[in-house]
Design an enzyme around this catalytic site. Structure first.
Site: not given
Ligand code: SAH
Length: 459
Positions: A247, A269, A382
């Protein structure tokens, strides 16, 4: 090629070691691993070396080297620091075409010892022909870390079944397919991971002369973006899968580490933009695995943290499809580390909450009252769209307006930006700025440590 790599069967065969010190002892350990019969000649011989020799069935000679010592030997190693002695050993061996290795003197060697990765029965030998041993050792370190110890165990188990498999699959081609189905399939994966409960399944497949490959799904967390934050296991499975579903959160450099010839399927997504519905993704994983494929489901961060990983494995389990879940570094860990904001701190925060700031029908319905207590860190995933709402809710539920808050943009990537304010000021602070997804919101006193701890930027 300056040297031909060969593997030498030394079992119970006589080898001569000239020298009795530390280096000779190290060489003796190596010879002992190959079950050689070790003979040592030196005026002094270390106690450990004597033990190794005795255990190998060889003999020690507290003497100076003479040519007669090389009689009947199949390999000679000279491990002394006396140049003229080393030269004599080398020239005696050359006169008899006997392979000789002189430690640290490539010019006197006819055979050289490589850097070794030992996953017996799988042995990897690396050599730079003596030109750049440090480079060879670096490659060894790389291999040591990417080839799990379980590979050796898999090799040993394969060797136990070798004869039975030969009988069950007399045809070479089917036999190869059988081994591929084991070693590259779910059974092999389990054994590598240390689970030997599947060994009986090998027997069952042999008895049924079944060489079909069953599919498998790897639900892998790819971390927050920096490819260096992948786990070894993630990388190994990424290089093994034939098809990958990924994704938007999976960064390009990470995607490039997937096996070159793997089929790539983008399942999207983004907020409000779904290339594929979740139910379709779940079904596609099942369908591909049923076709016998090794399917990689690559997800940003950790698959079980706001990743809907739980839903994906539900359908796999219902369809009896083998799967593995590989944890990844979640955005909260990655972003906080790279921004210099510790999630907990003895003095400032004794707990941390991961919260979704995702809007449902325009509202964020959360247990706000629980979030106002002091000494905790709140991490909103998010949360960009609802940022202002989140800050307002916290304030109206009694959180002090000067509670520090940080918005981390594209955390752990070279483009990372950190915006710091308070829950009262942050929404205004970023209002005029162009903010790039993904972003993570961290709220709590730990944010103040940012200045102090961020003197060194990993990127
Ligand atoms: N499974 C992922 C989260 C998925 S939800 C995890 O464990 O990180 C998606 C959210 O993750 C995004 O909206 C953001 O808030 C956060 N996110 C993921 N990667 C990020 C990054 N490199 N920098 C900042 N926020 C991040």
């Amino acid at each position: 090629m300056d040297y031909l790599p060969l593997f030498f069967d030394l079992k119970n065969r006589p080898c001569l070691l000239v020298g009795g010190g530390t280096i000779a002892t190290r060489k003796a350990r190596l010879l002992a691993k190959a079950h050689a019969k070790i003979f040592v000649v030196a005026p002094e011989i270390s106690a450990e070396l004597q033990q190794i020799v005795a255990a190998s069935g060889g003999q020690v000679f507290f003497e100076t080297y003479r040519q007669a010592f090389i009689d009947d030997k199949v390999l000679v190693i000279s491990a002394t620091d006396i140049r003229h002695l080393n030269e004599q050993v080398a020239s005696d061996c050359n006169a008899r075409n006997l392979p000789v290795n002189v430690v640290d003197s490539p010019d006197l060697c006819t055979v050289i010892t490589p850097a070794i990765v030992d996953r017996n029965p799988l042995i990897i030998a690396i050599s730079s022909g003596g030109e750049a041993p440090v480079l060879a050792r670096k490659v060894r370190t790389m291999l040591e870390s990417t080839i799990p110890g379980g590979f050796g165990r898999l090799g040993q188990i394969a060797s136990q079944y070798r004869d039975a498999v030969k009988k069950a699959f007399p045809d070479g081609e089917t036999r190869r397919r059988f081994w591929e189905s084991i070693i590259g399939g779910p059974i092999g994966e389990k054994i590598i991971a240390g689970d030997e409960s599947v060994v009986d399944e090998i027997r069952a497949k042999i008895d049924a002369a079944d060489c079909s490959t069953s599919g498998e799904v790897y639900l892998v967390g790819a971390g927050p973006g920096d490819p260096d934050l992948l786990t070894f296991k993630a990388l190994r499975l990424m290089q093994q899968a034939e098809v990958v579903l990924y994704d938007r959160l999976v960064s390009t450099p990470i995607l490039e580490m997937v096996r070159r010839d793997a089929e790539r399927i983008y399942v999207g997504k983004r907020r409000s933009e779904h290339a594929m519905e979740q139910t379709q993704i779940n079904q596609l994983l099942v369908d591909l695995a049923l076709q016998g494929k090794r399917v990689l489901r690559l997800k940003g961060g950790d698959p079980f943290i706001f990743g809907r990983g739980g839903e994906e494995i539900d359908l796999l389990a219902a369809n009896h499809i083998p799967f593995q879940v590989v944890p990844g570094i979640t955005a909260a860990s990655g972003c906080s580390a790279y921004a210099g904001i510790p999630l907990t701190h003895r003095d400032h925060s004794q707990s941390v909450r991961f919260i979704t700031g995702h809007l449902k029908e325009g509202a964020v319905n959360l247990s706000w009252a629980e979030f106002v207590a002091a000494n905790q860190t709140l991490v909103f995933y998010m949360g960009l769209t609802a940022l202002e709402q989140i800050c307002n809710e916290l304030i109206s539920h009694g959180k002090p307006v000067d509670t520090p808050a940080a918005l981390i943009e594209r955390g752990t990537l070279p483009e990372q930006q950190v915006h710091i304010g308070t829950i009262a000021s942050l929404p205004k602070l970023i209002a005029g700025k162009e903010i790039h997804a993904p972003t993570l919101l961290i709220i709590g006193d730990v944010v103040l440590l940012h200045d102090r701890l961020n003197w060194y930027k990993p990127n």
